[in-house]
Design an enzyme around this catalytic site. Structure first.
Site, PDB file in Angstrom:
ATOM      1  N   CYS A  21      -4.679   8.138   9.524  1.00 23.19           N
ATOM      2  CA  CYS A  21      -5.011   7.497  10.801  1.00 23.19           C
ATOM      3  C   CYS A  21      -4.833   8.437  11.975  1.00 23.19           C
ATOM      4  O   CYS A  21      -4.010   9.344  11.938  1.00 23.19           O
ATOM      5  CB  CYS A  21      -4.119   6.277  10.979  1.00 23.19           C
ATOM      6  SG  CYS A  21      -4.604   4.926   9.912  1.00 23.19           S
ATOM      7  N   VAL A  34       8.278   6.287  16.825  1.00 19.47           N
ATOM      8  CA  VAL A  34       7.945   6.955  15.560  1.00 19.47           C
ATOM      9  C   VAL A  34       6.734   7.876  15.720  1.00 19.47           C
ATOM     10  O   VAL A  34       6.738   9.016  15.251  1.00 19.47           O
ATOM     11  CB  VAL A  34       7.714   5.927  14.433  1.00 19.47           C
ATOM     12  CG1 VAL A  34       7.362   6.622  13.122  1.00 19.47           C
ATOM     13  CG2 VAL A  34       8.958   5.059  14.248  1.00 19.47           C
ATOM     14  N   LYS A  75       0.847  -1.218   0.000  1.00 20.86           N
ATOM     15  CA  LYS A  75       0.000   0.000   0.000  1.00 20.86           C
ATOM     16  C   LYS A  75       0.868   1.249   0.000  1.00 20.86           C
ATOM     17  O   LYS A  75       0.595   2.201  -0.741  1.00 20.86           O
ATOM     18  CB  LYS A  75      -0.893  -0.004   1.248  1.00 20.86           C
ATOM     19  CG  LYS A  75      -1.509   1.344   1.581  1.00 20.86           C
ATOM     20  CD  LYS A  75      -2.420   1.277   2.783  1.00 20.86           C
ATOM     21  CE  LYS A  75      -1.848   1.720   4.097  1.00 20.86           C
ATOM     22  NZ  LYS A  75      -1.525   3.148   4.254  1.00 20.86           N
TER      23      LYS A  75
HETATM   24  C1  EPZ Z   1       4.214   6.667   6.374  1.00 20.18           C
HETATM   25  O1  EPZ Z   1       3.517   7.736   6.985  1.00 20.18           O
HETATM   26  C2  EPZ Z   1       3.212   5.551   6.267  1.00 20.18           C
HETATM   27  N1  EPZ Z   1       2.079   5.999   5.490  1.00 20.18           N
HETATM   28  C3  EPZ Z   1       2.773   5.101   7.644  1.00 20.18           C
HETATM   29  O2  EPZ Z   1       1.917   3.988   7.515  1.00 20.18           O
HETATM   30  C4  EPZ Z   1       3.994   4.678   8.452  1.00 20.18           C
HETATM   31  O3  EPZ Z   1       3.605   4.374   9.758  1.00 20.18           O
HETATM   32  C5  EPZ Z   1       5.028   5.808   8.464  1.00 20.18           C
HETATM   33  O4  EPZ Z   1       5.340   6.225   7.122  1.00 20.18           O
HETATM   34  C6  EPZ Z   1       6.326   5.395   9.153  1.00 20.18           C
HETATM   35  O5  EPZ Z   1       6.875   4.272   8.518  1.00 20.18           O
HETATM   36  C7  EPZ Z   1       2.136   5.994   4.178  1.00 20.18           C
HETATM   37  O6  EPZ Z   1       3.137   5.625   3.565  1.00 20.18           O
HETATM   38  C8  EPZ Z   1       0.913   6.435   3.452  1.00 20.18           C
HETATM   39  P1  EPZ Z   1       6.402   9.914   8.554  1.00 20.18           P
HETATM   40  P2  EPZ Z   1       4.130   9.198   6.983  1.00 20.18           P
HETATM   41  O7  EPZ Z   1       6.380  11.184   7.818  1.00 20.18           O
HETATM   42  O8  EPZ Z   1       4.918   9.375   5.758  1.00 20.18           O
HETATM   43  C9  EPZ Z   1       6.678  13.198  12.048  1.00 20.18           C
HETATM   44  C10 EPZ Z   1      -0.121   2.842   7.693  1.00 20.18           C
HETATM   45  O9  EPZ Z   1      -0.855   2.369   8.590  1.00 20.18           O
HETATM   46  N2  EPZ Z   1       6.539  14.249  11.018  1.00 20.18           N
HETATM   47  O10 EPZ Z   1       7.582   9.027   8.387  1.00 20.18           O
HETATM   48  O11 EPZ Z   1       3.029  10.145   7.284  1.00 20.18           O
HETATM   49  C11 EPZ Z   1       5.367  12.444  12.235  1.00 20.18           C
HETATM   50  O12 EPZ Z   1       4.471  13.154  13.048  1.00 20.18           O
HETATM   51  C12 EPZ Z   1       0.525   4.194   7.877  1.00 20.18           C
HETATM   52  O13 EPZ Z   1       0.085   2.264   6.620  1.00 20.18           O
HETATM   53  C13 EPZ Z   1       6.630  15.572  11.381  1.00 20.18           C
HETATM   54  O14 EPZ Z   1       6.829  15.912  12.559  1.00 20.18           O
HETATM   55  O15 EPZ Z   1       5.089   9.075   8.252  1.00 20.18           O
HETATM   56  C14 EPZ Z   1       5.842  11.144  12.830  1.00 20.18           C
HETATM   57  O16 EPZ Z   1       6.029  11.283  14.216  1.00 20.18           O
HETATM   58  C15 EPZ Z   1       0.266   4.777   9.226  1.00 20.18           C
HETATM   59  N3  EPZ Z   1       6.460  16.550  10.415  1.00 20.18           N
HETATM   60  C16 EPZ Z   1       7.205  10.936  12.162  1.00 20.18           C
HETATM   61  O17 EPZ Z   1       7.588  12.202  11.632  1.00 20.18           O
HETATM   62  C17 EPZ Z   1       6.233  16.212   9.111  1.00 20.18           C
HETATM   63  O18 EPZ Z   1       6.097  17.125   8.272  1.00 20.18           O
HETATM   64  C18 EPZ Z   1       7.206   9.911  11.044  1.00 20.18           C
HETATM   65  O19 EPZ Z   1       6.204  10.222  10.097  1.00 20.18           O
HETATM   66  C19 EPZ Z   1       6.165  14.854   8.740  1.00 20.18           C
HETATM   67  C20 EPZ Z   1       6.319  13.888   9.721  1.00 20.18           C
END
Ligand code: EPZ
Length: 460
Positions: A125, A355, A27
């Site tokens: 989510c 995370v 996905k």
């Molecule tokens: C991706 O989300 C995935 N979603 C998530 O899967 C997954 O849990 C996550 O990566 C970590 O592996 C998709 O690929 C659609 P991040 P993403 O940016 O990209 C912080 C599932 O169930 N952050 O790596 O949104 C954030 O708050 C989903 O399939 C900021 O602070 O995750 C988090 O604490 C859930 N500012 C951390 O970084 C930002 O601008 C990691 O988030 C961006 C992120």
């Protein structure tokens, strides 16, 4: 959370899952590869696309922007033709607001194709505030102007987009993808430091390379992108969904069952497999092997579909300490399903979620089913993380084994939802799982797969 009347599943637990299921393209790659198709000047072909809600959302958004999306000749094949990309009607885009976080990744491609972009309010989510500050900061450094309005974000690039030097405060998956999708056609070279290097990111880089991009992944999380003036379409078979594979593995372990997951691939799951083995689970890996035509003196060979069989070998499971982290660490999305199995392990297991700041809320449901879980604000059992200092409840101690009993459960988010389902399958008695349609966002035909594995469920 889905609130429709039929959005509930009755689960008669206590039966070990047995059988074979198949996972398809990940996905979290498929949705990004679909967005990448916007950047090409010719059609793209994506194979092995799962029939899940998130794919439908991205398909709808692409179609609103003039991309023709059609089903290809083979099962699960999508053809994406971006010949007529156009600005979408803001109201129509807003229909999609709240249903996914993917729209944020349209920024760079739309700026390149149209010179402006509108991004509706983001959903996804409920696992913490999930800000987009890294995304916006990166886009501004490329030269984008971001205007926030109550309905969403309006972006323009009055002087075009230019390569830049960036360093992410945290190796965010989405922000790394944002930079990749923007830098490939920006003028000049972009250097991204502290990038995420998840297998889904490397696979997105493979997609972009097929399109004509020049991207170098260096050691120490540095990615260098040389902008090119034009890209073509791609043909790509995505990496398998390692989150779905691990979810079924955890279901096999928690129910004392035996599940073969066709399509699962060892290379993407080594960290999960180590933990699965430490807990006391057993697995057997079959490598994929293509069919071989007959050759001199040798009959043809039919080929083997790869996969991993996961099972509970009997005896007691063992408590473990685990910490979620960016790749190559233990994925945050593996955490919730595995914790259900940890309620059946002897001793005290420790989970440190590093995370997301709010990804342990679902443990309340497990408590209501008889699990013994205590959550903490401290960074337990591992390295201090950014959430310890900020007072978030992000560690848990799970004492086991405890017998789980049936309960009424309400699904809060995708992965927690699957963990609720596993708990209901492992528990004695009949549970009612509300909001179950949310699981369709990321798990293809999960009810069909449950039936294939011998689970007793029904829509009341
Ligand atoms: C991706 O989300 C995935 N979603 C998530 O899967 C997954 O849990 C996550 O990566 C970590 O592996 C998709 O690929 C659609 P991040 P993403 O940016 O990209 C912080 C599932 O169930 N952050 O790596 O949104 C954030 O708050 C989903 O399939 C900021 O602070 O995750 C988090 O604490 C859930 N500012 C951390 O970084 C930002 O601008 C990691 O988030 C961006 C992120």
């Amino acid at each position: 959370m889905g609130g429709s009347a039929g959005n509930v599943l009755s689960v008669h637990g206590g039966t070990p899952l047995h059988g074979t299921i198949r996972v398809r393209g990940a996905k979290n790659l498929v949705s990004k590869a679909m967005v990448a198709a916007l950047l090409g000047e010719t059609p793209s072909r994506l194979y092995d696309v799962p029939a899940i809600r998130d794919v439908e959302v991205v398909r709808g958004l692409l179609e609103l922007h003039g991309v023709r999306v059609s089903d290809g000749a083979s099962e699960g094949e999508l053809v994406l033709d971006p010949a007529n990309v156009e600005a979408a009607n803001v109201d129509e885009i807003n229909v999609h607001a709240g249903s996914s976080r993917i729209p944020i990744l349209f920024c760079g491609p739309l700026l390149h194709r149209l010179g402006h972009a509108f991004i509706p309010d983001l959903g996804g989510c409920h696992i913490g505030p999930r800000p987009i500050d890294f995304h916006m900061q990166a886009l501004r450094e490329f030269g984008a102007v971001v205007d926030k309005t109550p309905d969403g974000l309006h972006l323009t690039a009055p002087n075009g987009l230019h390569g830049t030097k960036l360093e992410l405060p945290y190796p965010s998956v989405g922000a790394t993808e944002q930079v990749l999708l923007t830098a490939v056609r920006a003028e000049g070279v972009t250097e991204l430091r502290n990038a995420a290097v998840e297998p889904e990111i490397i696979d997105l880089i493979c997609v972009l390379q097929k399109m004509g991009a020049i991207i170098n992944v260096h050691t120490s999380r540095v990615i260098e992108i040389e902008g090119v003036p034009a890209l073509t379409g791609y043909a790509h078979r995505p990496i398998p969904d390692r989150i779905e594979a691990a979810s079924w593995a955890a279901a096999a372990l928690a129910t004392g069952g035996d599940v073969r997951v066709l399509g699962a691939r060892q290379a993407d799951m080594t960290t999960f497999l180590n933990t699965f083995r430490s807990v006391g689970g057993a697995f057997e890996i079959t490598d994929a092997c293509p069919p071989r035509p007959a050759a001199a003196g040798r009959p043809p060979e039919p080929g083997v579909e790869g996969g991993i069989r996961f099972w509970h070998p009997g005896g007691e499971l063992r408590a473990v300490a685990l910490e979620t982290a960016v790749h190559p660490g233990f994925m945050t999305d593996w955490q919730q399903p595995l914790v259900v199995a940890l309620t059946q392990a002897r001793g005290l297991s420790i989970v440190h979620e590093t995370v997301y700041e709010q990804r342990l809320g679902y443990t309340k449901a497990l408590l209501s089913m008889g699990a013994t879980i205590q959550t903490y604000r401290d960074c337990l059992g591992g390295t201090p993380c950014r959430f310890g200092r900020r007072n978030f409840t992000h560690s848990a101690v799970i004492a086991g084994p405890t017998k789980l009993h049936a309960a009424d459960l309400v699904i809060p988010d995708l992965r927690a939802g699957f963990s609720h389902l596993i708990a209901a399958l492992a528990a004695e008695g009949t549970s009612r799982v509300y909001g179950v349609d949310l699981i369709n966002r990321g798990y293809e035909d999960f009810e069909g797969k449950l039936a294939a594995l011998g689970a007793h469920t029904e829509r009341p």
